[in-house]
Design a protein around this motif. Structure first.
Motif, PDB file in Angstrom:
ATOM      1  N   UNK A 127     -69.821  -9.688   5.313  1.00 30.14           N
ATOM      2  CA  UNK A 127     -68.406  -9.446   5.580  1.00 30.14           C
ATOM      3  C   UNK A 127     -68.035  -7.981   5.411  1.00 30.14           C
ATOM      4  N   UNK A 128     -66.969  -7.584   6.039  1.00 29.70           N
ATOM      5  CA  UNK A 128     -66.492  -6.201   5.989  1.00 29.70           C
ATOM      6  C   UNK A 128     -64.970  -6.182   5.852  1.00 29.70           C
ATOM      7  N   UNK A 129     -64.459  -5.123   5.233  1.00 28.38           N
ATOM      8  CA  UNK A 129     -63.037  -4.802   5.194  1.00 28.38           C
ATOM      9  C   UNK A 129     -62.176  -5.977   4.703  1.00 28.38           C
ATOM     10  N   UNK A 130     -61.127  -6.332   5.460  1.00 30.29           N
ATOM     11  CA  UNK A 130     -60.178  -7.348   4.984  1.00 30.29           C
ATOM     12  C   UNK A 130     -60.827  -8.716   4.767  1.00 30.29           C
ATOM     13  N   UNK A 131     -61.667  -9.201   5.683  1.00 24.33           N
ATOM     14  CA  UNK A 131     -62.324 -10.487   5.426  1.00 24.33           C
ATOM     15  C   UNK A 131     -63.129 -10.477   4.131  1.00 24.33           C
ATOM     16  N   UNK A 132     -63.766  -9.344   3.834  1.00 25.48           N
ATOM     17  CA  UNK A 132     -64.529  -9.248   2.589  1.00 25.48           C
ATOM     18  C   UNK A 132     -63.598  -9.292   1.383  1.00 25.48           C
ATOM     19  N   UNK A 133     -62.500  -8.567   1.465  1.00 25.18           N
ATOM     20  CA  UNK A 133     -61.546  -8.554   0.357  1.00 25.18           C
ATOM     21  C   UNK A 133     -60.985  -9.947   0.093  1.00 25.18           C
ATOM     22  N   UNK A 134     -60.628 -10.655   1.155  1.00 25.37           N
ATOM     23  CA  UNK A 134     -60.091 -12.007   1.000  1.00 25.37           C
ATOM     24  C   UNK A 134     -61.142 -12.947   0.412  1.00 25.37           C
ATOM     25  N   UNK A 135     -62.380 -12.788   0.862  1.00 26.80           N
ATOM     26  CA  UNK A 135     -63.461 -13.644   0.359  1.00 26.80           C
ATOM     27  C   UNK A 135     -63.685 -13.421  -1.130  1.00 26.80           C
ATOM     28  N   UNK A 136     -63.702 -12.169  -1.552  1.00 26.96           N
ATOM     29  CA  UNK A 136     -63.955 -11.866  -2.968  1.00 26.96           C
ATOM     30  C   UNK A 136     -62.824 -12.361  -3.854  1.00 26.96           C
ATOM     31  N   UNK A 137     -61.604 -12.335  -3.336  1.00 26.94           N
ATOM     32  CA  UNK A 137     -60.455 -12.746  -4.149  1.00 26.94           C
ATOM     33  C   UNK A 137     -60.227 -14.255  -4.130  1.00 26.94           C
ATOM     34  N   UNK A 138     -60.931 -14.966  -3.272  1.00 22.57           N
ATOM     35  CA  UNK A 138     -60.763 -16.420  -3.187  1.00 22.57           C
ATOM     36  C   UNK A 138     -61.290 -17.091  -4.447  1.00 22.57           C
ATOM     37  N   UNK A 139     -60.539 -18.078  -4.944  1.00 22.58           N
ATOM     38  CA  UNK A 139     -60.976 -18.809  -6.146  1.00 22.58           C
ATOM     39  C   UNK A 139     -62.314 -19.489  -5.893  1.00 22.58           C
ATOM     40  N   UNK A 140     -63.165 -19.428  -6.882  1.00 23.91           N
ATOM     41  CA  UNK A 140     -64.488 -20.021  -6.762  1.00 23.91           C
ATOM     42  C   UNK A 140     -64.385 -21.534  -6.683  1.00 23.91           C
ATOM     43  N   UNK A 141     -65.084 -22.104  -5.712  1.00 29.92           N
ATOM     44  CA  UNK A 141     -65.086 -23.556  -5.539  1.00 29.92           C
ATOM     45  C   UNK A 141     -66.328 -24.128  -6.215  1.00 29.92           C
ATOM     46  N   UNK A 142     -66.115 -24.883  -7.245  1.00 28.63           N
ATOM     47  CA  UNK A 142     -67.227 -25.422  -8.026  1.00 28.63           C
ATOM     48  C   UNK A 142     -68.021 -26.411  -7.174  1.00 28.63           C
ATOM     49  N   UNK A 143     -69.348 -26.222  -7.067  1.00 26.09           N
ATOM     50  CA  UNK A 143     -70.158 -27.192  -6.298  1.00 26.09           C
ATOM     51  C   UNK A 143     -70.138 -28.546  -6.976  1.00 26.09           C
ATOM     52  N   UNK A 144     -69.912 -29.562  -6.207  1.00 27.42           N
ATOM     53  CA  UNK A 144     -69.835 -30.921  -6.746  1.00 27.42           C
ATOM     54  C   UNK A 144     -71.016 -31.738  -6.280  1.00 27.42           C
ATOM     55  N   UNK A 145     -71.149 -32.884  -6.873  1.00 27.58           N
ATOM     56  CA  UNK A 145     -72.209 -33.794  -6.465  1.00 27.58           C
ATOM     57  C   UNK A 145     -71.937 -34.286  -5.045  1.00 27.58           C
ATOM     58  N   UNK A 146     -72.969 -34.731  -4.402  1.00 27.40           N
ATOM     59  CA  UNK A 146     -72.820 -35.255  -3.053  1.00 27.40           C
ATOM     60  C   UNK A 146     -71.836 -36.423  -3.054  1.00 27.40           C
ATOM     61  N   UNK A 147     -71.138 -36.549  -1.922  1.00 31.19           N
ATOM     62  CA  UNK A 147     -70.172 -37.639  -1.815  1.00 31.19           C
ATOM     63  C   UNK A 147     -70.887 -38.976  -1.918  1.00 31.19           C
ATOM     64  N   UNK A 148     -70.133 -39.960  -2.161  1.00 30.14           N
ATOM     65  CA  UNK A 148     -70.707 -41.294  -2.256  1.00 30.14           C
ATOM     66  C   UNK A 148     -71.345 -41.694  -0.935  1.00 30.14           C
ATOM     67  N   UNK A 149     -72.335 -42.546  -1.020  1.00 29.34           N
ATOM     68  CA  UNK A 149     -72.993 -43.044   0.173  1.00 29.34           C
ATOM     69  C   UNK A 149     -72.497 -44.427   0.515  1.00 29.34           C
ATOM     70  N   UNK A 150     -73.107 -45.027   1.514  1.00 28.06           N
ATOM     71  CA  UNK A 150     -72.690 -46.352   1.963  1.00 28.06           C
ATOM     72  C   UNK A 150     -73.927 -47.208   2.222  1.00 28.06           C
ATOM     73  N   UNK A 151     -73.756 -48.487   2.053  1.00 29.70           N
ATOM     74  CA  UNK A 151     -74.826 -49.430   2.350  1.00 29.70           C
ATOM     75  C   UNK A 151     -74.238 -50.605   3.114  1.00 29.70           C
ATOM     76  N   UNK A 152     -75.033 -51.144   4.000  1.00 30.15           N
ATOM     77  CA  UNK A 152     -74.559 -52.267   4.814  1.00 30.15           C
ATOM     78  C   UNK A 152     -75.601 -53.368   4.825  1.00 30.15           C
ATOM     79  N   UNK A 153     -75.144 -54.610   4.913  1.00 32.02           N
ATOM     80  CA  UNK A 153     -76.027 -55.770   4.981  1.00 32.02           C
ATOM     81  C   UNK A 153     -75.686 -56.559   6.244  1.00 32.02           C
ATOM     82  N   UNK A 154     -76.724 -56.912   6.984  1.00 31.20           N
ATOM     83  CA  UNK A 154     -76.559 -57.711   8.197  1.00 31.20           C
ATOM     84  C   UNK A 154     -77.466 -58.922   8.125  1.00 31.20           C
ATOM     85  N   UNK A 155     -77.121 -59.933   8.884  1.00 34.77           N
ATOM     86  CA  UNK A 155     -77.928 -61.155   8.924  1.00 34.77           C
ATOM     87  C   UNK A 155     -78.253 -61.496  10.372  1.00 34.77           C
ATOM     88  N   UNK A 156     -79.513 -61.873  10.614  1.00 40.95           N
ATOM     89  CA  UNK A 156     -79.941 -62.295  11.950  1.00 40.95           C
ATOM     90  C   UNK A 156     -80.161 -63.800  11.948  1.00 40.95           C
TER      91      UNK A 156
END
Length: 635
Positions: free
Chosen positions: A217-246
């Protein structure tokens, strides 16, 4: 050798590596995070930009050295002292400037030779010791010191911005702090208990990505990026499971549940919940109704991943314990019959075999390309700064081609309508590129064949572009990629596999065959791949058919794959096919072992009746997940 004042010959110091390649010097300058104008101001007016963080990286020092070296008015001795002064740096008294610069040049030369330019982001060690008492200007402004990393602070996640995290990352490197310490000691003191420490790899990747983004990044985009609040990495979102019958009436969905932890135990609990939900639809008051429903589950079909294997074992134990309670005269049944009744037939999804063949083929291509490429670079990598990591150059090219010209192309850079117009006007044909979204099976093979077929059509498109559109990054990369014979051979090999192996295999799985009739097809597949990994000539010559019942379709793509090509591409195609076949043979031997001679389902005529309703793939749940994915995107 050089002559000394005494007239004696003395050894010259190690020659510094000079880069006549101005393009690489520009890459190093880009990595430094400073623009060309900012470097000029530093050298002429000894002025530093606002984003200077006090950390002298190898890339920045080499950029300054290179500019002075190639200047007719600058010199090391005269200009480096005021430059260091402007940067608020003092060269350590024990360090010789010329020796330091030669060391930096050797580091840069090694980085160029090994293609690890990211190493140039590291701080020059001779200056690192000056920053042990502070982390960086942004952290110092927020009163975050090295001492406070070891004790609780009054900071919160909202008080930390990206600039502070980047400084913490640099401080970690220069102080030789381990990632384990970052997670176990720094993290609890930086964040409240609401943000439990994520895995070490998650923190490492997150902080590394922030540092890389800061360099772009350069200039204003860089300044905005540096001043942005840090977003804490979180665990992966929940997954899904499905059951079918034949059943005799067809395949129906029983449930779709979210699941936070994918394990055998959690899947078993979801199974119990599913059966209980079905029982609630029945007004009969029978406490054993769930167990009776469980007893009817005799066959399963999964992708045989380690979690599903453990789940089937757990399910089988639960079902075996339930059978005596719901089966009349259980005690009088013969032990062999009891064992047969208690055993679940865990069948393998045929389409997941194709999915796994894709991964094995991509892995083989990557290793083959690494050996064939003399300097490890292919296509675009020879002319521009590009790191594809562990991805095959062939797969990257196919993916980029689809991003530019495919049905779901990149929103900003895509040219799908232009491509369709070129195909219709100049070649009287249509696009054979397929969307990756919603199509997991066989797409890398099919699109490789399509891109190989459309490679000349791409050149026609490029000839019609104006100078501005020629600067499209996808266009520039693909021009370079499609000139590389190793990439073209890899693409052709993948296309031939699509024509002769994976597409016929998909047709077999989608046919009306009984699930136990697949063993003869899997056996023939296993035998033919074993032959082709020794001699792939029949594939290259189009003189073989894997399944006579499902022959290759002789369309224009097939014709393109077998048109006369250069001798080098022909030989490279054979090499690529041989390497890929070795990997595919391993995959097939593992995944469908139960359907090969000696396997549980090979020629298992006694199981035909009880597996009559079983499908040959898990396409139904895949469609359910596709629908769920669409709903989540729109929500």
């Amino acid at each position: 050798m050089a002559a000394s004042r005494s007239g004696k010959r003395r050894a010259e110091p190690p020659a510094a590596v000079e880069f006549n390649d101005q393009a690489f010097a520009c890459e190093v300058e880009h990595i430094s995070g400073w623009t060309s104008d900012e470097i000029d101001l530093l050298l002429t007016e000894y002025s530093v930009p606002d984003h200077w963080n006090g950390i002298l990286t190898t890339a920045l020092l080499e950029t300054i050295r290179y500019r002075i070296e190639h200047s007719t008015t600058k010199s090391y001795k005269r200009d480096f002292p005021p430059i260091f002064s402007a940067l608020n740096l003092n060269l350590p008294t024990s360090t010789n400037l010329n020796g330091l610069l030669q060391k930096v040049q050797r580091h840069v030369a090694k980085s160029k030779r090994t293609h690890t330019t990211v190493d140039l982001l590291q701080e020059v060690p001779e200056f690192a010791k000056h920053y042990k008492h502070t982390i960086g200007p942004h952290c110092e402004k927020s009163r975050l010191t090295p001492d406070s990393l070891l004790h609780s602070t009054d900071l919160s996640a909202q008080n930390l911005n990206n600039a502070m995290i980047i400084e913490l990352n640099w401080f970690r490197e220069t102080s030789n702090t381990t990632w384990q310490t970052v997670r176990d000691t720094w993290w609890p003191n930086l964040f409240s208990a609401d943000f439990s420490p994520p895995p070490i790899g998650t923190i490492q990747t997150n902080w590394h990505n922030l540092a890389l983004k800061r360099q772009k990044l350069r200039h204003d985009p860089l300044k905005n990026f540096l001043e942005t609040s840090y977003r804490v990495p979180t665990k992966k979102r929940k997954g899904y499971t499905t059951f079918l019958a034949s059943t005799d009436a067809g395949t129906v969905g029983m449930s779709l549940h979210d699941i936070h932890t994918e394990s055998a135990e959690s899947l078993l609990e979801e199974t119990k919940d599913t059966l209980d939900e079905l029982i609630m639809l029945n007004i009969k008051d029978d406490p054993k109704q769930t167990l009776k429903l469980l007893a009817k589950i005799k066959n399963t079909m999964t992708d045989r991943c380690i979690v599903n294997k453990a789940y089937i074992t757990t399910l089988e134990k639960w079902r075996a314990a339930a059978l005596p309670q719901v089966t009349d005269n259980w005690e009088e049944i013969d032990d062999d019959v009891k064992h047969q009744l208690s055993t679940i037939n865990d069948l393998f999804c045929g389409k997941h075999l194709v999915l796994n063949l894709q991964e094995y083929a991509a892995s083989a291509l990557y290793e083959w390309e690494r050996i064939e490429a003399d300097d490890g670079k292919l296509g675009r990598e020879n002319k521009m700064l590009w790191s594809r990591g562990k991805e095959s150059a062939t797969i990257l090219t196919v993916r980029s081609f689809c991003n530019l010209l495919g049905p779901e192309c990149d929103e900003q850079s895509g040219m799908v309508e232009d491509f369709k117009s070129v195909l219709k006007t100049h070649h009287q044909c249509k696009s054979h590129l397929q969307s990756y979204r919603g199509n997991r099976f066989n797409i890398p093979f099919q699109n490789s064949a399509a891109v190989f077929h459309h490679r000349e059509h791409f050149n026609t498109l490029c000839s019609s572009l104006d100078s501005k559109r020629e600067e499209n990054m996808f266009v520039k990369c693909l021009k370079l990629d499609l000139q590389d014979e190793i990439i073209l051979a890899g693409m052709r090999a993948m296309g031939i596999i699509s024509q002769h192996i994976t597409t016929p295999l998909m047709q077999m799985v989608q046919s009306n065959l009984h699930v136990l009739d697949t063993d003869k097809f899997y056996t023939r597949l296993h035998q033919k791949v074993q032959e082709w990994m020794i001699d792939p000539s029949p594939l290259v010559n189009d003189s073989t058919i894997l399944f006579p019942e499902f022959p290759p379709v002789k369309n224009e793509i097939h014709t393109s794959l077998y048109e006369r090509t250069t001798g080098n591409i022909e030989n490279l195609t054979k090499q690529a096919l041989s390497v890929i076949m070795h990997n595919l043979h391993v995959c097939i031997s593992r995944q469908v072992a139960d359907h090969l001679p000696g396997g549980r389902f090979y020629n298992a005529t006694d199981l035909r009746e009880e597996t009559f309703t079983c499908p040959k793939d898990n396409l139904a749940p895949e469609r359910m997940f596709a629908g769920l994915d669409a709903c989540l995107r729109l929500s």
